[in-house]
Motif scaffolding. Sequence first.
Motif, PDB file in Angstrom:
ATOM      1  N   GLU A 101      -4.567  39.623 -11.404  1.00  0.00           N
ATOM      2  CA  GLU A 101      -3.792  39.555 -12.643  1.00  0.00           C
ATOM      3  C   GLU A 101      -4.470  40.334 -13.770  1.00  0.00           C
ATOM      4  OE1 GLU A 101      -1.166  36.081 -14.655  1.00  0.00           O
ATOM      5  OE2 GLU A 101      -3.285  35.602 -14.359  1.00  0.00           O
ATOM      6  N   ASN A 104      -3.910  44.014 -13.251  1.00  0.00           N
ATOM      7  CA  ASN A 104      -2.556  44.370 -13.659  1.00  0.00           C
ATOM      8  C   ASN A 104      -2.463  44.510 -15.177  1.00  0.00           C
ATOM      9  OD1 ASN A 104      -0.932  42.150 -11.218  1.00  0.00           O
ATOM     10  ND2 ASN A 104      -1.776  44.179 -10.939  1.00  0.00           N
ATOM     11  N   CYS A 110      -3.156  48.586  -8.109  1.00  0.00           N
ATOM     12  CA  CYS A 110      -3.750  47.882  -6.973  1.00  0.00           C
ATOM     13  C   CYS A 110      -2.901  48.105  -5.732  1.00  0.00           C
ATOM     14  CB  CYS A 110      -3.839  46.380  -7.245  1.00  0.00           C
ATOM     15  SG  CYS A 110      -5.006  45.917  -8.539  1.00  0.00           S
ATOM     16  N   VAL A 125       2.628  38.633   0.399  1.00  0.00           N
ATOM     17  CA  VAL A 125       2.832  39.266  -0.900  1.00  0.00           C
ATOM     18  C   VAL A 125       3.968  38.575  -1.649  1.00  0.00           C
ATOM     19  CG1 VAL A 125       3.543  41.406  -2.043  1.00  0.00           C
ATOM     20  CG2 VAL A 125       1.886  41.485  -0.177  1.00  0.00           C
ATOM     21  N   ALA A 126       5.012  38.207  -0.938  1.00  0.00           N
ATOM     22  CA  ALA A 126       6.159  37.557  -1.568  1.00  0.00           C
ATOM     23  C   ALA A 126       5.800  36.194  -2.155  1.00  0.00           C
ATOM     24  CB  ALA A 126       7.294  37.405  -0.561  1.00  0.00           C
ATOM     25  N   ARG A 127       4.722  35.585  -1.657  1.00  0.00           N
ATOM     26  CA  ARG A 127       4.330  34.260  -2.144  1.00  0.00           C
ATOM     27  C   ARG A 127       3.258  34.314  -3.227  1.00  0.00           C
ATOM     28  NH1 ARG A 127       3.936  29.968   2.798  1.00  0.00           N
ATOM     29  NH2 ARG A 127       3.621  28.591   1.007  1.00  0.00           N
ATOM     30  N   LEU A 128       2.917  35.528  -3.694  1.00  0.00           N
ATOM     31  CA  LEU A 128       1.975  35.622  -4.809  1.00  0.00           C
ATOM     32  C   LEU A 128       2.527  34.860  -6.011  1.00  0.00           C
ATOM     33  CD1 LEU A 128       0.942  39.401  -4.783  1.00  0.00           C
ATOM     34  CD2 LEU A 128      -0.644  37.473  -4.587  1.00  0.00           C
ATOM     35  N   ARG A 130       1.245  34.924  -8.994  1.00  0.00           N
ATOM     36  CA  ARG A 130       1.035  35.807 -10.144  1.00  0.00           C
ATOM     37  C   ARG A 130       0.265  37.026  -9.669  1.00  0.00           C
ATOM     38  NH1 ARG A 130      -4.188  34.013 -12.157  1.00  0.00           N
ATOM     39  NH2 ARG A 130      -4.771  32.063 -11.124  1.00  0.00           N
ATOM     40  N   GLY A 131       0.401  38.097 -10.432  1.00  0.00           N
ATOM     41  CA  GLY A 131      -0.203  39.343 -10.014  1.00  0.00           C
ATOM     42  C   GLY A 131       0.716  40.098  -9.073  1.00  0.00           C
ATOM     43  N   ARG A 132       0.454  41.387  -8.918  1.00  0.00           N
ATOM     44  CA  ARG A 132       1.316  42.214  -8.067  1.00  0.00           C
ATOM     45  C   ARG A 132       0.506  43.349  -7.454  1.00  0.00           C
ATOM     46  NH1 ARG A 132       1.709  44.396 -13.062  1.00  0.00           N
ATOM     47  NH2 ARG A 132       1.484  46.667 -13.126  1.00  0.00           N
ATOM     48  N   PHE A 133       1.045  43.918  -6.394  1.00  0.00           N
ATOM     49  CA  PHE A 133       0.496  45.122  -5.782  1.00  0.00           C
ATOM     50  C   PHE A 133       1.473  46.269  -5.987  1.00  0.00           C
ATOM     51  CE2 PHE A 133      -1.812  41.809  -3.494  1.00  0.00           C
ATOM     52  CZ  PHE A 133      -3.112  42.286  -3.637  1.00  0.00           C
ATOM     53  N   ASP A 134       0.921  47.429  -6.309  1.00  0.00           N
ATOM     54  CA  ASP A 134       1.746  48.610  -6.538  1.00  0.00           C
ATOM     55  C   ASP A 134       2.040  49.351  -5.246  1.00  0.00           C
ATOM     56  OD1 ASP A 134       1.705  48.618  -9.620  1.00  0.00           O
ATOM     57  OD2 ASP A 134      -0.420  48.484  -9.093  1.00  0.00           O
TER      58      ASP A 134
END
Length: 221
Positions: A101, A104, A110, A125-128, A130-134
């Motif tokens: 996070e 980001n 990331c 990834v769908a269950r993150l 918070r935060g994200r991957f590009d």
Amino acid sequence: MDHRLPAAVLWDMDGTLVDTEPFWFQGEYALAEEHGGEWTHEDALNLVGNDMLVTGAYLRDRWGLEFTPTEMVDKLHDKVVASIAASDDVPWRPGALDLLESLNEAGIPCALVTMSWDVMALPIVARLPRGRFDAVITGDKVVRGKPHPDPYLEGAAALGARPADCIAIEDSNTGATSAETAGCTVITVENHVALAPGRRRIAQPTLVGLTPTRLGELLLD
């Protein structure tokens, strides 16, 4: 004074972002039981960080089966994905979500660079929360997996960054070798396997407390 920041951060998934290794271990033992084969904790540790087709071949050969490596991988994925889906909580590694996070928020791209295939990685990834991957680089989308440098080279390229300007985060020797060979600075955090030192490896006890600025300070020339 301006602080140097990494151009991008490339994350391993299993054992680094999320502690899925116990799910893999359980799946391997379940397959061994189904096929009447032996399996040990040492076998399980030998597979940590491997290209999935290497894992599939290992399972097949260990038990003398006639399936292809891909078929063995599919069987293992079925077990692991089902176990994770049935779990109430995803076991995120300490400090991982906070660091993701903060990266980001700092505008540092990331990528997830994992030897798990899409069927395993995308639900995580769908269950993150918070935060994200590009970008997400998975084992079924690269020609040569870890320990070859290709996955991390592709991760850096997907973010438009030079590997030498990137931080990679790993928990396995196989993955650290991949990132190191690609030219990244590698932050290693031990989890299930002991990690060897390396010329571009910097050992950290945990991701807790790491910040974008601190990663910039650790970045090697």
